[in-house]
Scaffold this motif. Structure first.
Motif, PDB file in Angstrom:
ATOM      1  N   LEU A 153       0.839  -1.211   0.000  1.00 24.75           N
ATOM      2  CA  LEU A 153       0.000   0.000   0.000  1.00 24.75           C
ATOM      3  C   LEU A 153       0.872   1.259   0.000  1.00 24.75           C
ATOM      4  N   HIS A 154       1.944   1.240   0.777  1.00 25.07           N
ATOM      5  CA  HIS A 154       2.873   2.367   0.797  1.00 25.07           C
ATOM      6  C   HIS A 154       3.522   2.558  -0.575  1.00 25.07           C
ATOM      7  N   GLN A 155       3.902   1.465  -1.204  1.00 24.03           N
ATOM      8  CA  GLN A 155       4.501   1.535  -2.543  1.00 24.03           C
ATOM      9  C   GLN A 155       3.538   2.161  -3.551  1.00 24.03           C
ATOM     10  N   GLN A 156       2.248   1.964  -3.304  1.00 25.80           N
ATOM     11  CA  GLN A 156       1.230   2.519  -4.205  1.00 25.80           C
ATOM     12  C   GLN A 156       0.742   3.902  -3.740  1.00 25.80           C
ATOM     13  N   ASN A 157       1.492   4.502  -2.811  1.00 28.86           N
ATOM     14  CA  ASN A 157       1.290   5.900  -2.384  1.00 28.86           C
ATOM     15  C   ASN A 157       0.027   6.149  -1.567  1.00 28.86           C
ATOM     16  N   TYR A 158      -0.474   5.151  -0.890  1.00 30.35           N
ATOM     17  CA  TYR A 158      -1.564   5.395   0.052  1.00 30.35           C
ATOM     18  C   TYR A 158      -0.985   6.021   1.319  1.00 30.35           C
ATOM     19  N   LEU A 159      -1.705   7.006   1.868  1.00 28.21           N
ATOM     20  CA  LEU A 159      -1.335   7.598   3.146  1.00 28.21           C
ATOM     21  C   LEU A 159      -1.850   6.679   4.257  1.00 28.21           C
ATOM     22  N   ILE A 160      -1.004   6.378   5.232  1.00 28.95           N
ATOM     23  CA  ILE A 160      -1.373   5.437   6.287  1.00 28.95           C
ATOM     24  C   ILE A 160      -1.417   6.152   7.630  1.00 28.95           C
ATOM     25  N   VAL A 161      -2.522   5.948   8.344  1.00 30.00           N
ATOM     26  CA  VAL A 161      -2.716   6.516   9.675  1.00 30.00           C
ATOM     27  C   VAL A 161      -3.090   5.387  10.623  1.00 30.00           C
ATOM     28  N   VAL A 162      -2.388   5.268  11.733  1.00 26.51           N
ATOM     29  CA  VAL A 162      -2.771   4.324  12.790  1.00 26.51           C
ATOM     30  C   VAL A 162      -3.281   5.144  13.969  1.00 26.51           C
ATOM     31  N   ALA A 163      -4.476   4.812  14.438  1.00 26.51           N
ATOM     32  CA  ALA A 163      -5.112   5.558  15.531  1.00 26.51           C
ATOM     33  C   ALA A 163      -5.456   4.591  16.654  1.00 26.51           C
ATOM     34  N   THR A 164      -4.860   4.803  17.817  1.00 28.34           N
ATOM     35  CA  THR A 164      -4.984   3.834  18.903  1.00 28.34           C
ATOM     36  C   THR A 164      -5.235   4.526  20.248  1.00 28.34           C
ATOM     37  N   GLY A 165      -5.766   3.763  21.178  1.00 33.00           N
ATOM     38  CA  GLY A 165      -5.884   4.236  22.552  1.00 33.00           C
ATOM     39  C   GLY A 165      -4.572   4.118  23.312  1.00 33.00           C
ATOM     40  N   ARG A 166      -3.630   3.349  22.767  1.00 29.72           N
ATOM     41  CA  ARG A 166      -2.345   3.148  23.441  1.00 29.72           C
ATOM     42  C   ARG A 166      -1.543   4.447  23.527  1.00 29.72           C
ATOM     43  N   HIS A 167      -0.663   4.484  24.511  1.00 29.94           N
ATOM     44  CA  HIS A 167       0.297   5.584  24.662  1.00 29.94           C
ATOM     45  C   HIS A 167       1.315   5.504  23.524  1.00 29.94           C
ATOM     46  N   HIS A 168       1.867   6.656  23.141  1.00 31.25           N
ATOM     47  CA  HIS A 168       2.787   6.663  21.995  1.00 31.25           C
ATOM     48  C   HIS A 168       4.048   5.844  22.230  1.00 31.25           C
ATOM     49  N   LEU A 169       4.543   5.801  23.472  1.00 33.44           N
ATOM     50  CA  LEU A 169       5.742   4.995  23.740  1.00 33.44           C
ATOM     51  C   LEU A 169       5.456   3.497  23.585  1.00 33.44           C
ATOM     52  N   ALA A 180       2.895   2.347  21.517  1.00 30.94           N
ATOM     53  CA  ALA A 180       2.452   2.078  20.146  1.00 30.94           C
ATOM     54  C   ALA A 180       3.580   2.131  19.116  1.00 30.94           C
ATOM     55  N   MET A 181       4.553   2.999  19.345  1.00 28.92           N
ATOM     56  CA  MET A 181       5.593   3.199  18.318  1.00 28.92           C
ATOM     57  C   MET A 181       6.341   1.921  17.931  1.00 28.92           C
ATOM     58  N   PRO A 182       6.812   1.118  18.907  1.00 31.87           N
ATOM     59  CA  PRO A 182       7.513  -0.104  18.489  1.00 31.87           C
ATOM     60  C   PRO A 182       6.605  -1.116  17.787  1.00 31.87           C
ATOM     61  N   LEU A 183       5.308  -1.055  18.059  1.00 29.26           N
ATOM     62  CA  LEU A 183       4.370  -1.957  17.389  1.00 29.26           C
ATOM     63  C   LEU A 183       4.196  -1.577  15.921  1.00 29.26           C
ATOM     64  N   VAL A 184       3.975  -0.284  15.651  1.00 31.56           N
ATOM     65  CA  VAL A 184       3.736   0.130  14.263  1.00 31.56           C
ATOM     66  C   VAL A 184       5.021   0.122  13.446  1.00 31.56           C
ATOM     67  N   GLU A 185       6.168   0.188  14.122  1.00 27.34           N
ATOM     68  CA  GLU A 185       7.436   0.088  13.387  1.00 27.34           C
ATOM     69  C   GLU A 185       7.539  -1.245  12.650  1.00 27.34           C
ATOM     70  N   LYS A 186       6.842  -2.260  13.149  1.00 30.32           N
ATOM     71  CA  LYS A 186       6.870  -3.578  12.512  1.00 30.32           C
ATOM     72  C   LYS A 186       6.259  -3.551  11.107  1.00 30.32           C
ATOM     73  N   LEU A 187       5.426  -2.528  10.824  1.00 29.54           N
ATOM     74  CA  LEU A 187       4.861  -2.408   9.480  1.00 29.54           C
ATOM     75  C   LEU A 187       5.931  -2.032   8.463  1.00 29.54           C
ATOM     76  N   GLY A 188       6.967  -1.329   8.926  1.00 29.55           N
ATOM     77  CA  GLY A 188       8.060  -0.956   8.034  1.00 29.55           C
ATOM     78  C   GLY A 188       7.697   0.100   7.010  1.00 29.55           C
ATOM     79  N   VAL A 189       6.706   0.954   7.349  1.00 23.08           N
ATOM     80  CA  VAL A 189       6.305   2.031   6.439  1.00 23.08           C
ATOM     81  C   VAL A 189       6.152   3.330   7.229  1.00 23.08           C
ATOM     82  N   PRO A 190       6.352   4.492   6.582  1.00 21.94           N
ATOM     83  CA  PRO A 190       6.094   5.765   7.272  1.00 21.94           C
ATOM     84  C   PRO A 190       4.593   5.947   7.475  1.00 21.94           C
TER      85      PRO A 190
END
Length: 269
Positions: free
Chosen positions: A35-51, A53-63
């Motif tokens: 999806l990132h390669q095809q230029n979709y903008l990605i937003v993750v929205a969670t109740g978790r604290h940023h500290l 959530a960050m290591p979890l979403v890093e597993k996606l490997g996309v900005p």
């Protein structure tokens, strides 16, 4: 139709993008990289604290844009803090002074730690890598109560409903609240909601909700799901949410990589 209009992918984390083991599967990761390669903008929205959530979403490997604490924080794809709002100390203290059942685990989301009245093994299990550390405290002895949000958890949903009703009775118009899960009740500043934070991101990108597709499974996703051009409810979401948003499509569960499978079939094929 979805493929023509969609430019933004928005997803909750727990019960949605994360599987039953609270991790992102390899399959989900591969779909989001495409999806990132095809230029979709990605937003993750969670109740978790940023500290947390960050290591979890890093597993996606996309900005991606990261909305955390139900909208109290927004971080850019470069991890720059774009937006921040807290509950005031006196406000939090007034809630904690109410007659809340001591069996309920109460948590204050602070900037660097989360403070809690009791050790809760199930709550700890949600963190595979401990990046956001707990601190056991006596809430009556704190000097400062300023917090990002207040979180209550108990296996008995009815006990949490009593806490909700108690707080709303005392402060009917002061806070925003949601059940992120039937066992999790959260109170935030009145101005905090995932949909409000996502609106800010879309404005930065010169887009709007009509360009977005969103996925969620909890009542803290309700406004987000209702606002987007296409909102999709996870199969594992509570029946009460499915009934409340009965006009929205229900997809496969998070155990079945429901988000990734839907996106692969709808956008990538």
């Amino acid at each position: 139709m979805i493929r023509e209009n969609c430019k933004v992918i928005i997803s909750d984390l727990d019960g949605t993008l994360l599987n039953q083991h609270h991790v992102i599967s390899d399959y989900t990761r591969s779909v989001f990289q495409e999806l990132h390669q095809q230029n979709y903008l990605i937003v993750v929205a969670t109740g978790r604290h940023h500290l947390d959530a960050m290591p979890l979403v890093e597993k996606l490997g996309v900005p991606l844009y990261l909305v955390t604490s139900n909208g109290a924080r927004i971080h850019s794809p470069s991890k720059e803090l774009l937006f921040s709002i807290n509950m005031e100390s006196d406000t939090v203290k007034s809630i904690l002074s109410l007659d809340i059942d001591p069996e309920i685990t109460t948590v204050l989301f602070r900037e660097d730690i989360w403070q809690t009245n009791r050790h809760n093994e199930k709550l700890n299990s949600f963190q595979k890598e401990v990046t956001y550390h707990p601190q056991l405290v006596d809430f009556k002895k704190l000097d400062d109560y300023e917090a990002i949000k207040i979180f209550f958890t108990h296996e008995n949903h009815d006990k949490l409903k009593k806490v909700r009703d108690l707080i709303l009775e005392q402060y009917p118009d002061s806070f925003n609240h949601a059940f992120s899960l039937p066992i999790c009740l959260e109170f935030m500043d009145k101005r905090v909601d995932k949909s409000v934070a996502i609106t800010k991101i879309l404005e930065i990108e010169n887009l709007n909700f009509n360009h977005a597709i969103s996925f969620g499974d909890g009542f803290n996703d309700e406004m987000m799901l209702a606002s987007t051009g296409k909102g999709l409810i996870m199969g594992n979401a509570p029946e009460t949410l499915k009934n409340k948003l009965s006009h929205l499509e229900v997809i496969a569960t998070n155990h079945e990589d429901g988000v990734a499978k839907y996106l692969s079939e709808s956008l990538l094929k």
